[in-house]
Design a protein around this motif. Structure first.
Motif, PDB file in Angstrom:
ATOM      1  N   PHE A 178       0.831  -1.202   0.000  1.00  0.00           N
ATOM      2  CA  PHE A 178       0.000   0.000   0.000  1.00  0.00           C
ATOM      3  C   PHE A 178       0.867   1.255   0.000  1.00  0.00           C
ATOM      4  CE2 PHE A 178      -3.493  -2.709   1.762  1.00  0.00           C
ATOM      5  CZ  PHE A 178      -4.398  -2.472   0.741  1.00  0.00           C
ATOM      6  N   ILE A 179       1.953   1.245   0.773  1.00  0.00           N
ATOM      7  CA  ILE A 179       2.852   2.396   0.819  1.00  0.00           C
ATOM      8  C   ILE A 179       3.531   2.591  -0.531  1.00  0.00           C
ATOM      9  CG2 ILE A 179       4.975   3.303   1.859  1.00  0.00           C
ATOM     10  CD1 ILE A 179       3.990   1.927   4.503  1.00  0.00           C
ATOM     11  N   GLU A 180       3.954   1.509  -1.174  1.00  0.00           N
ATOM     12  CA  GLU A 180       4.557   1.616  -2.508  1.00  0.00           C
ATOM     13  C   GLU A 180       3.574   2.217  -3.503  1.00  0.00           C
ATOM     14  OE1 GLU A 180       6.237  -2.119  -3.849  1.00  0.00           O
ATOM     15  OE2 GLU A 180       7.312  -2.381  -1.951  1.00  0.00           O
ATOM     16  N   LEU A 181       2.318   1.781  -3.441  1.00  0.00           N
ATOM     17  CA  LEU A 181       1.301   2.332  -4.337  1.00  0.00           C
ATOM     18  C   LEU A 181       1.092   3.816  -4.063  1.00  0.00           C
ATOM     19  CD1 LEU A 181      -0.860   2.068  -6.509  1.00  0.00           C
ATOM     20  CD2 LEU A 181      -2.442   1.292  -4.726  1.00  0.00           C
ATOM     21  N   ALA A 182       1.035   4.199  -2.792  1.00  0.00           N
ATOM     22  CA  ALA A 182       0.866   5.611  -2.444  1.00  0.00           C
ATOM     23  C   ALA A 182       2.035   6.431  -2.979  1.00  0.00           C
ATOM     24  CB  ALA A 182       0.747   5.771  -0.930  1.00  0.00           C
ATOM     25  N   ASN A 183       3.250   5.926  -2.795  1.00  0.00           N
ATOM     26  CA  ASN A 183       4.428   6.643  -3.303  1.00  0.00           C
ATOM     27  C   ASN A 183       4.399   6.758  -4.824  1.00  0.00           C
ATOM     28  OD1 ASN A 183       5.564   7.179  -0.805  1.00  0.00           O
ATOM     29  ND2 ASN A 183       6.696   5.249  -0.760  1.00  0.00           N
ATOM     30  N   LYS A 184       3.936   5.722  -5.490  1.00  0.00           N
ATOM     31  CA  LYS A 184       3.824   5.754  -6.944  1.00  0.00           C
ATOM     32  C   LYS A 184       2.799   6.815  -7.374  1.00  0.00           C
ATOM     33  CE  LYS A 184       2.935   2.806 -10.944  1.00  0.00           C
ATOM     34  NZ  LYS A 184       2.644   1.451 -11.419  1.00  0.00           N
ATOM     35  N   MET A 185       1.691   6.900  -6.648  1.00  0.00           N
ATOM     36  CA  MET A 185       0.672   7.889  -6.979  1.00  0.00           C
ATOM     37  C   MET A 185       1.219   9.307  -6.838  1.00  0.00           C
ATOM     38  SD  MET A 185      -2.601   6.067  -5.169  1.00  0.00           S
ATOM     39  CE  MET A 185      -3.830   7.226  -5.749  1.00  0.00           C
ATOM     40  N   VAL A 186       2.054   9.518  -5.823  1.00  0.00           N
ATOM     41  CA  VAL A 186       2.645  10.846  -5.610  1.00  0.00           C
ATOM     42  C   VAL A 186       3.769  11.103  -6.605  1.00  0.00           C
ATOM     43  CG1 VAL A 186       3.982  12.250  -3.983  1.00  0.00           C
ATOM     44  CG2 VAL A 186       2.004  10.937  -3.162  1.00  0.00           C
ATOM     45  N   ASN A 187       4.713  10.175  -6.695  1.00  0.00           N
ATOM     46  CA  ASN A 187       5.936  10.408  -7.460  1.00  0.00           C
ATOM     47  C   ASN A 187       5.776  10.234  -8.968  1.00  0.00           C
ATOM     48  OD1 ASN A 187       7.398  10.943  -5.100  1.00  0.00           O
ATOM     49  ND2 ASN A 187       7.720   8.765  -4.760  1.00  0.00           N
ATOM     50  N   GLU A 188       4.935   9.310  -9.385  1.00  0.00           N
ATOM     51  CA  GLU A 188       4.793   9.059 -10.825  1.00  0.00           C
ATOM     52  C   GLU A 188       3.548   9.682 -11.439  1.00  0.00           C
ATOM     53  OE1 GLU A 188       5.287   4.905 -11.795  1.00  0.00           O
ATOM     54  OE2 GLU A 188       6.961   4.695 -10.371  1.00  0.00           O
ATOM     55  N   HIS A 189       2.498   9.831 -10.630  1.00  0.00           N
ATOM     56  CA  HIS A 189       1.243  10.355 -11.172  1.00  0.00           C
ATOM     57  C   HIS A 189       0.968  11.790 -10.751  1.00  0.00           C
ATOM     58  CE1 HIS A 189       0.237   6.426 -12.765  1.00  0.00           C
ATOM     59  NE2 HIS A 189       0.483   5.891 -11.581  1.00  0.00           N
ATOM     60  N   GLY A 190       1.794  12.316  -9.851  1.00  0.00           N
ATOM     61  CA  GLY A 190       1.685  13.722  -9.480  1.00  0.00           C
ATOM     62  C   GLY A 190       0.581  14.071  -8.501  1.00  0.00           C
ATOM     63  N   PHE A 191      -0.006  13.087  -7.848  1.00  0.00           N
ATOM     64  CA  PHE A 191      -1.030  13.379  -6.851  1.00  0.00           C
ATOM     65  C   PHE A 191      -0.392  14.048  -5.631  1.00  0.00           C
ATOM     66  CE2 PHE A 191      -3.269   9.839  -8.980  1.00  0.00           C
ATOM     67  CZ  PHE A 191      -4.508  10.438  -9.167  1.00  0.00           C
ATOM     68  N   ASP A 192      -1.100  14.958  -5.012  1.00  0.00           N
ATOM     69  CA  ASP A 192      -0.661  15.573  -3.769  1.00  0.00           C
ATOM     70  C   ASP A 192      -0.627  14.508  -2.668  1.00  0.00           C
ATOM     71  OD1 ASP A 192      -0.370  18.216  -2.087  1.00  0.00           O
ATOM     72  OD2 ASP A 192      -1.866  16.973  -1.053  1.00  0.00           O
ATOM     73  N   ARG A 193       0.421  14.499  -1.860  1.00  0.00           N
ATOM     74  CA  ARG A 193       0.556  13.451  -0.841  1.00  0.00           C
ATOM     75  C   ARG A 193      -0.532  13.532   0.219  1.00  0.00           C
ATOM     76  NH1 ARG A 193       5.949  15.210   2.543  1.00  0.00           N
ATOM     77  NH2 ARG A 193       5.117  17.201   3.196  1.00  0.00           N
ATOM     78  N   ASN A 194      -1.043  14.732   0.519  1.00  0.00           N
ATOM     79  CA  ASN A 194      -2.144  14.843   1.475  1.00  0.00           C
ATOM     80  C   ASN A 194      -3.416  14.220   0.908  1.00  0.00           C
ATOM     81  OD1 ASN A 194      -0.610  16.178   3.455  1.00  0.00           O
ATOM     82  ND2 ASN A 194      -0.945  18.147   2.451  1.00  0.00           N
ATOM     83  N   LEU A 195      -3.628  14.408  -0.392  1.00  0.00           N
ATOM     84  CA  LEU A 195      -4.780  13.799  -1.048  1.00  0.00           C
ATOM     85  C   LEU A 195      -4.654  12.277  -1.017  1.00  0.00           C
ATOM     86  CD1 LEU A 195      -6.830  14.740  -3.961  1.00  0.00           C
ATOM     87  CD2 LEU A 195      -5.493  12.666  -4.275  1.00  0.00           C
ATOM     88  N   VAL A 196      -3.466  11.766  -1.284  1.00  0.00           N
ATOM     89  CA  VAL A 196      -3.239  10.312  -1.279  1.00  0.00           C
ATOM     90  C   VAL A 196      -3.464   9.759   0.123  1.00  0.00           C
ATOM     91  CG1 VAL A 196      -1.518   8.486  -1.626  1.00  0.00           C
ATOM     92  CG2 VAL A 196      -1.725  10.343  -3.285  1.00  0.00           C
ATOM     93  N   SER A 197      -2.970  10.450   1.132  1.00  0.00           N
ATOM     94  CA  SER A 197      -3.179  10.009   2.509  1.00  0.00           C
ATOM     95  C   SER A 197      -4.666   9.953   2.844  1.00  0.00           C
ATOM     96  CB  SER A 197      -2.451  10.945   3.476  1.00  0.00           C
ATOM     97  OG  SER A 197      -2.669  10.551   4.812  1.00  0.00           O
ATOM     98  N   ALA A 198      -5.393  11.001   2.478  1.00  0.00           N
ATOM     99  CA  ALA A 198      -6.835  11.037   2.734  1.00  0.00           C
ATOM    100  C   ALA A 198      -7.559   9.931   1.963  1.00  0.00           C
ATOM    101  CB  ALA A 198      -7.403  12.407   2.365  1.00  0.00           C
ATOM    102  N   ALA A 199      -7.128   9.685   0.731  1.00  0.00           N
ATOM    103  CA  ALA A 199      -7.742   8.633  -0.079  1.00  0.00           C
ATOM    104  C   ALA A 199      -7.483   7.254   0.521  1.00  0.00           C
ATOM    105  CB  ALA A 199      -7.223   8.701  -1.516  1.00  0.00           C
ATOM    106  N   MET A 200      -6.267   7.043   1.045  1.00  0.00           N
ATOM    107  CA  MET A 200      -5.969   5.755   1.687  1.00  0.00           C
ATOM    108  C   MET A 200      -6.846   5.560   2.924  1.00  0.00           C
ATOM    109  SD  MET A 200      -1.829   5.412   1.304  1.00  0.00           S
ATOM    110  CE  MET A 200      -1.747   3.907   2.266  1.00  0.00           C
ATOM    111  N   MET A 201      -7.034   6.632   3.693  1.00  0.00           N
ATOM    112  CA  MET A 201      -7.898   6.531   4.869  1.00  0.00           C
ATOM    113  C   MET A 201      -9.344   6.248   4.454  1.00  0.00           C
ATOM    114  SD  MET A 201      -6.256   9.434   7.392  1.00  0.00           S
ATOM    115  CE  MET A 201      -7.777   9.677   8.227  1.00  0.00           C
ATOM    116  N   ALA A 202      -9.791   6.914   3.391  1.00  0.00           N
ATOM    117  CA  ALA A 202     -11.151   6.683   2.904  1.00  0.00           C
ATOM    118  C   ALA A 202     -11.314   5.248   2.424  1.00  0.00           C
ATOM    119  CB  ALA A 202     -11.486   7.664   1.780  1.00  0.00           C
ATOM    120  N   ALA A 203     -10.324   4.755   1.678  1.00  0.00           N
ATOM    121  CA  ALA A 203     -10.386   3.382   1.190  1.00  0.00           C
ATOM    122  C   ALA A 203     -10.399   2.402   2.358  1.00  0.00           C
ATOM    123  CB  ALA A 203      -9.202   3.095   0.267  1.00  0.00           C
ATOM    124  N   SER A 204      -9.617   2.684   3.384  1.00  0.00           N
ATOM    125  CA  SER A 204      -9.601   1.836   4.573  1.00  0.00           C
ATOM    126  C   SER A 204     -10.978   1.809   5.236  1.00  0.00           C
ATOM    127  CB  SER A 204      -8.545   2.342   5.559  1.00  0.00           C
ATOM    128  OG  SER A 204      -8.589   1.615   6.760  1.00  0.00           O
TER     129      SER A 204
END
Length: 114
Positions: free
Chosen positions: A18-44
């Motif tokens: 999950f952390i690798e996917l989050a990092n990929k979303m930030v580093n390769e897809h340009g998503f804001d890390r706060n948005l990714v964190s919130a999305a991971m919490m929502a998905a959880s």
């Protein structure tokens, strides 16, 4: 290897994926890390609801409190381990008392607002 150790290893592998996917979303897809964190919490939250109530149910208030309590306990454990790891590296951990910015409820993806 014990069954308990197998479960711990599987948990750690899933967490790392999950952390690798989050990092990929930030580093390769340009998503804001706060948005990714919130999305991971929502998905959880969505997945925890599914596990507890299935696709046709939802969590009653007591269920929400139980999931929130489990999340809090896990977060406390993670922070304890993080502090121990930093200290083991000879570093002085710096506790951060507050999250930067305001915590907000995200709007739902179907256009409805809370």
């Amino acid at each position: 290897m014990s069954e308990q150790q197998k479960q711990i290893d599987a948990h750690n592998q899933a967490t790392n994926e999950f952390i690798e996917l989050a990092n990929k979303m930030v580093n390769e897809h340009g998503f804001d890390r706060n948005l990714v964190s919130a999305a991971m919490m929502a998905a959880s939250g969505v997945y925890a609801t599914f596990i507890a109530a299935g696709n046709q149910g939802f969590l009653a208030e007591n269920g929400v409190e139980k999931v929130a309590s489990m999340y809090k306990n896990n977060l406390v454990y993670i922070q304890k381990r993080k502090k121990e790891d930093l200290e083991a590296q000879g570093l002085k951990p710096k506790p951060m008392a507050e999250i930067q910015g305001d915590a907000e409820n995200p709007t739902s993806t179907d256009g409805d607002k809370d």
